[in-house]
Design a protein around this motif. Structure first.
Motif, PDB file in Angstrom:
ATOM      1  N   THR A  87       8.079  40.847   4.108  1.00  0.00           N
ATOM      2  CA  THR A  87       8.846  40.135   5.124  1.00  0.00           C
ATOM      3  C   THR A  87      10.082  40.944   5.539  1.00  0.00           C
ATOM      4  N   LYS A 128      10.929  42.864   9.267  1.00  0.00           N
ATOM      5  CA  LYS A 128      12.215  42.723   9.955  1.00  0.00           C
ATOM      6  C   LYS A 128      12.831  44.096  10.213  1.00  0.00           C
ATOM      7  N   VAL A 159      19.394  37.697   0.888  1.00  0.00           N
ATOM      8  CA  VAL A 159      19.973  36.893  -0.186  1.00  0.00           C
ATOM      9  C   VAL A 159      19.036  36.859  -1.388  1.00  0.00           C
ATOM     10  N   THR A 176      15.521  36.060  -1.525  1.00  0.00           N
ATOM     11  CA  THR A 176      14.588  34.935  -1.610  1.00  0.00           C
ATOM     12  C   THR A 176      13.180  35.433  -1.930  1.00  0.00           C
ATOM     13  N   ALA A 177      12.496  34.737  -2.816  1.00  0.00           N
ATOM     14  CA  ALA A 177      11.092  35.050  -3.072  1.00  0.00           C
ATOM     15  C   ALA A 177      10.388  33.790  -3.538  1.00  0.00           C
ATOM     16  N   VAL A 178       9.144  33.659  -3.123  1.00  0.00           N
ATOM     17  CA  VAL A 178       8.324  32.522  -3.547  1.00  0.00           C
ATOM     18  C   VAL A 178       6.987  33.061  -4.031  1.00  0.00           C
ATOM     19  N   LYS A 228       8.932  26.253  -1.063  1.00  0.00           N
ATOM     20  CA  LYS A 228       9.607  26.482   0.216  1.00  0.00           C
ATOM     21  C   LYS A 228      10.929  25.722   0.341  1.00  0.00           C
ATOM     22  N   VAL A 246      13.270  26.323  -1.363  1.00  0.00           N
ATOM     23  CA  VAL A 246      14.279  27.345  -1.624  1.00  0.00           C
ATOM     24  C   VAL A 246      14.907  27.828  -0.319  1.00  0.00           C
ATOM     25  N   ASP A 247      14.209  27.655   0.801  1.00  0.00           N
ATOM     26  CA  ASP A 247      14.756  28.077   2.097  1.00  0.00           C
ATOM     27  C   ASP A 247      16.056  27.365   2.424  1.00  0.00           C
ATOM     28  N   ALA A 264      18.502  29.351   0.781  1.00  0.00           N
ATOM     29  CA  ALA A 264      18.607  30.683   1.395  1.00  0.00           C
ATOM     30  C   ALA A 264      19.520  30.624   2.618  1.00  0.00           C
ATOM     31  N   LEU A 303      17.282  35.500   8.819  1.00  0.00           N
ATOM     32  CA  LEU A 303      17.301  34.665   7.609  1.00  0.00           C
ATOM     33  C   LEU A 303      16.248  35.126   6.604  1.00  0.00           C
ATOM     34  N   ASP A 304      16.656  35.157   5.360  1.00  0.00           N
ATOM     35  CA  ASP A 304      15.804  35.633   4.273  1.00  0.00           C
ATOM     36  C   ASP A 304      15.048  34.428   3.691  1.00  0.00           C
ATOM     37  N   LEU A 305      13.992  34.032   4.384  1.00  0.00           N
ATOM     38  CA  LEU A 305      13.223  32.852   3.968  1.00  0.00           C
ATOM     39  C   LEU A 305      12.088  33.264   3.037  1.00  0.00           C
ATOM     40  N   GLY A 306      11.655  32.312   2.236  1.00  0.00           N
ATOM     41  CA  GLY A 306      10.606  32.599   1.261  1.00  0.00           C
ATOM     42  C   GLY A 306       9.305  32.978   1.939  1.00  0.00           C
ATOM     43  N   TYR A 307       8.764  34.121   1.523  1.00  0.00           N
ATOM     44  CA  TYR A 307       7.474  34.548   2.064  1.00  0.00           C
ATOM     45  C   TYR A 307       6.495  34.905   0.957  1.00  0.00           C
ATOM     46  N   ALA A 308       5.329  34.327   1.027  1.00  0.00           N
ATOM     47  CA  ALA A 308       4.143  34.765   0.294  1.00  0.00           C
ATOM     48  C   ALA A 308       2.981  34.135   1.057  1.00  0.00           C
ATOM     49  N   PRO A 309       1.816  34.787   1.065  1.00  0.00           N
ATOM     50  CA  PRO A 309       0.727  34.301   1.930  1.00  0.00           C
ATOM     51  C   PRO A 309       0.384  32.814   1.796  1.00  0.00           C
ATOM     52  N   PRO A 310       0.466  32.207   0.577  1.00  0.00           N
ATOM     53  CA  PRO A 310       0.124  30.776   0.513  1.00  0.00           C
ATOM     54  C   PRO A 310       1.180  29.868   1.132  1.00  0.00           C
ATOM     55  N   PHE A 311       2.341  30.427   1.490  1.00  0.00           N
ATOM     56  CA  PHE A 311       3.471  29.593   1.914  1.00  0.00           C
ATOM     57  C   PHE A 311       3.936  29.827   3.338  1.00  0.00           C
ATOM     58  N   SER A 312       3.587  30.971   3.898  1.00  0.00           N
ATOM     59  CA  SER A 312       4.153  31.318   5.203  1.00  0.00           C
ATOM     60  C   SER A 312       3.483  32.567   5.741  1.00  0.00           C
ATOM     61  N   VAL A 316       4.111  36.211   7.513  1.00  0.00           N
ATOM     62  CA  VAL A 316       5.167  37.149   7.113  1.00  0.00           C
ATOM     63  C   VAL A 316       6.446  36.881   7.918  1.00  0.00           C
ATOM     64  N   TRP A 317       6.302  36.411   9.143  1.00  0.00           N
ATOM     65  CA  TRP A 317       7.431  35.837   9.886  1.00  0.00           C
ATOM     66  C   TRP A 317       7.244  34.333   9.829  1.00  0.00           C
ATOM     67  N   ASP A 318       8.135  33.649   9.166  1.00  0.00           N
ATOM     68  CA  ASP A 318       8.055  32.193   9.123  1.00  0.00           C
ATOM     69  C   ASP A 318       8.081  31.635  10.551  1.00  0.00           C
ATOM     70  N   LEU A 322      11.353  31.502  12.157  1.00  0.00           N
ATOM     71  CA  LEU A 322      11.895  32.806  12.571  1.00  0.00           C
ATOM     72  C   LEU A 322      11.264  33.269  13.884  1.00  0.00           C
TER      73      LEU A 322
END
Lengths: 473, 473
Positions: A323, A327, A347, A349-351, A422, A424-425, A428, B443-452, B454-456, B459
């Protein structure tokens, strides 16, 4: 005058930069040449565990844009071509065609370095044996899948399966319990393997504090994944056919038909180092806010080969994540294309998830806060993902760190089930805005019984953190 | 000297205030007397649709704390007792015991007004017929359930079921397509009813812009819920047994075995009005940041009977929501108990769902922005809840409003499936922090394939909003 942009690395950062530059400048103004040493461009390495685990049918699905698609947009992407030297004063790169071995020089007016990362591969006896796999590239993923398919055709090694999983298709040992490690553990479990994770630290997920990591450990146990802490691998043991048989640590030996390495990655910055470009304490390139390499007007760098500013600690960190790479590429491409954009920092962030266990973090851990001299308080609460009475309400643990006296939010960690990660956003964004935990208690978050308790778990944690800040002074 | 706190209203705001005050001050310092005219205390009215729909087994589950539990904590909660007069100069309230009819006066040193809301019930012919139900209180919910049970025992009205839903248990008409309306539509659909929603506006969910409401309309159609727009109800038609038979509008008549009213609520402020307390343009009590009634040192108010400051528009709004009521109660209780807390205001976040459709909003709609004189741009994007290749990736539409020139975020609306609604929290925090859409893109939002992806999706919307801001000037 037509200029030439050279891009080193054909994955997320490099090709996002190339694409964005192309959007802003046509081929009559800007020639774009990109070099990629692998077989694939613009792919989601983060998707490899799900491809191996069978959630994703094929690696094609992980490719956002093929070389042909890039070429159709006037980006001259040359695959299987490695950049072997960077001549800054001559403004040129030397390349080698990995198929033919042919070498040549290509000049540039502007340069983007997006060389990515290389996996840590400690020089252990046996580490290069067949059956030992990294999972950094699609090529790596394919090699692992081929290895698993061969095992499955042969019905494993003929060793009787463990009692607990009588129908295991084989025994997998995963070395490392970070994101890749736990995601690969899930993938191999889903494929029917008996999975053991060997972890150097006491708890899995060292990116969480140990108390939160313990929850992950317990949940992985519950899923039937054996996680061994404080396990320093000393050797990969092989059989007479040279294939892997077991992984040895100081304290024990773990039988293995296949070994996956998830020990982490380092920035791939040998070219940059050799050319004298500035590297940080983690070995990554140092850039300014526009993602320009510090002190070099026409050279940009982004993705897994750079260090990023941590907005909470004020320090440079190495945080290789797709991600961020996307960017960076966007920012670089805008600037190269004559626009203006910056990447202010992260900041942290990781999930991630392991089966139905979700985990997330942002900001600083206790250890990080101590390292930069911040005094902090912590608050840990348990709540649920939905109103307690609503079906599917799943437990969730939220840990919050706040600075002593000021009450500034420093970090949040979450371990739970569906609906946990999520969240956690929220933290973030609050971290980015420099909010105090006091201000967070008033946040107007979405509430309805299927989505949250009337006090969202993050708000409950913030309330407890406010009390902890008060109690500490 | 021991003081007496009187609380009018035994639900979320009132009892949160009482509980928090009790935490800070023991019974030797503070006597707490609370009056509730209904049969239940501290319950989740937001849970009523899920109780009616069968997701929640019984109304007991919706009760956070029973009268007995409050009394055990030295809160003298008097149920079925209505406050009929507020004598400010005498510092006393007159009450009537709704069982015995007995009246008396109770003096107070401090007063909390948490009288809640009353549902809008237009004076239509037939509106008081058996089979026409509001769903504001647990008593209302029980009455509706009794009505449905009777219908189901009698096998409906004997009218042949519609072809589309051959096994419908009856026909339900819901009047109003706001949160309660759509949630009740889901509940009745889940119970096996053929459901028609009559909506005064052109699209359901007037809290969304019409273009987003259209998506809700379409999705409700897909679920088999008939939604009729621009439908102004003129009469409730009844049969010879006086029970409801149909709902008439100017344009048509809709057969109904049961009618649910979800037309909205108004602040219950008759007592306050009669006592001369300050009311705002929406009929709600006006308070200061500490939730004190303006100009009255020892009187606090919170929950569905007050207006709240909208931090985005700078105006007072009426936003009756359980989550605000709980926060108000917490703030009031802290202040009454000698502590200090404030409720800074809201950004107007709300989430809801209809079966698997999720919807969310925060900040201003286009209409709201125009009303307060803000020029804005909009950006609407479609994305997915997870990486496109990950199983369960569900479509999601995100609409973002940003102020012209400054690019300040003004509002976000989301319509999608699983994983859509709570993403609005990202925007809720960003609005609270006064972020620009430009800042949001980083914004540094949580990214992993099951959750989002790569650009939420949020965003992606921010990037498009940035482009819209630039294009507008």
């Amino acid at each position: 005058m037509r200029q030439r942009l050279v891009v080193i690395g054909g994955d997320a950062a490099g090709m996002s930069a190339a694409s964005q530059a192309r959007r802003l400048k046509g081929p009559e103004e800007l020639e774009i040449v990109a070099f990629e040493r692998g077989h694939f461009s613009s792919y989601s390495a983060c998707g490899i565990p799900y491809w191996v685990g069978g959630d994703v049918a094929g690696c094609d699905e992980l490719i956002a844009r093929t070389p042909e698609e890039h070429r159709a947009r006037d980006i001259d992407l040359r695959m299987r071509t490695e950049v072997t030297e960077l001549d800054l004063s001559g403004r040129r790169v030397r390349t080698r065609d990995l198929e033919s071995g042919a070498e040549s020089w290509t000049g540039f007016d502007k340069l983007v370095i997006a060389t990515g990362a290389r996996p840590v591969r400690p020089p252990l006896p046996g580490i290069d044996s067949p059956g030992v796999h990294g999972v950094q590239t699609l090529d790596d993923g394919q090699a692992l899948l081929d290895s698993l398919a061969a095992l499955e055709r042969n019905g494993g090694t003929g060793v009787p399966p463990a009692r607990a999983q009588p129908r295991a298709r084989g025994r997998a040992v995963v070395v490392g319990a970070g994101y890749i490690g736990v995601e690969m553990a899930e993938a191999l479990l889903n494929r029917g393997y008996e999975v053991t994770v060997l972890n150097r630290g006491p708890q899995p997920m060292a990116t969480l504090d140990p108390d939160m990591g313990r929850l992950v450990h317990k949940a992985m146990d519950g899923l039937g994944i054996t996680t061994v802490g404080d396990a320093e691998v000393t050797e990969i043991l092989t059989g007479p056919d040279a294939r892997v048989r077991a992984v040895a640590t100081a304290d024990g030996t773990y039988p293995a038909d296949v070994v996956v390495l998830g020990i982490g990655v380092r920035p791939e910055t040998e070219l940059a180092r050799a050319a004298g470009l500035p590297l940080g304490g983690h070995g990554g390139l140092l850039t300014d806010l526009a993602m320009r390499v510090r002190g070099h007007e026409d050279i940009w760098a982004g993705g897994d080969c750079v260090e990023v500013l941590d907005l909470v600690s004020g320090r440079e960190r190495y945080l290789p994540l797709g991600t961020h790479a996307n960017k960076h590429g966007q920012v670089i491409g805008s600037n190269v294309g004559g626009g203006y954009a910056t990447f202010p920092g992260v900041v942290g962030t990781a999930v991630s998830k392991v089966c139905d266990l979700e985990l997330a973090r942002t900001g600083l851990r206790e250890k990080d806060a101590r390292e930069v001299g911040l005094k902090y308080v912590t608050a840990t609460i348990e709540s649920t993902s939905r109103a307690g009475y609503y079906p599917g309400a799943a437990p969730m643990t939220v840990k919050m760190l706040a600075e002593r006296r000021t009450g500034r939010l420093l970090g949040v960690q979450i371990v739970g089930r569906e609906g946990a990660a999520k969240r956690v956003d929220i933290a973030a964004v609050a971290l980015t805005a420099g909010m105090t935990v006091d201000a967070m208690t008033a946040l107007d978050l979405g509430y309805a019984p299927p989505f949250s308790p009337v006090w969202d778990p993050v708000l409950i944690a913030a309330r407890k953190a406010v009390a902890a800040v008060r109690a500490a002074d």
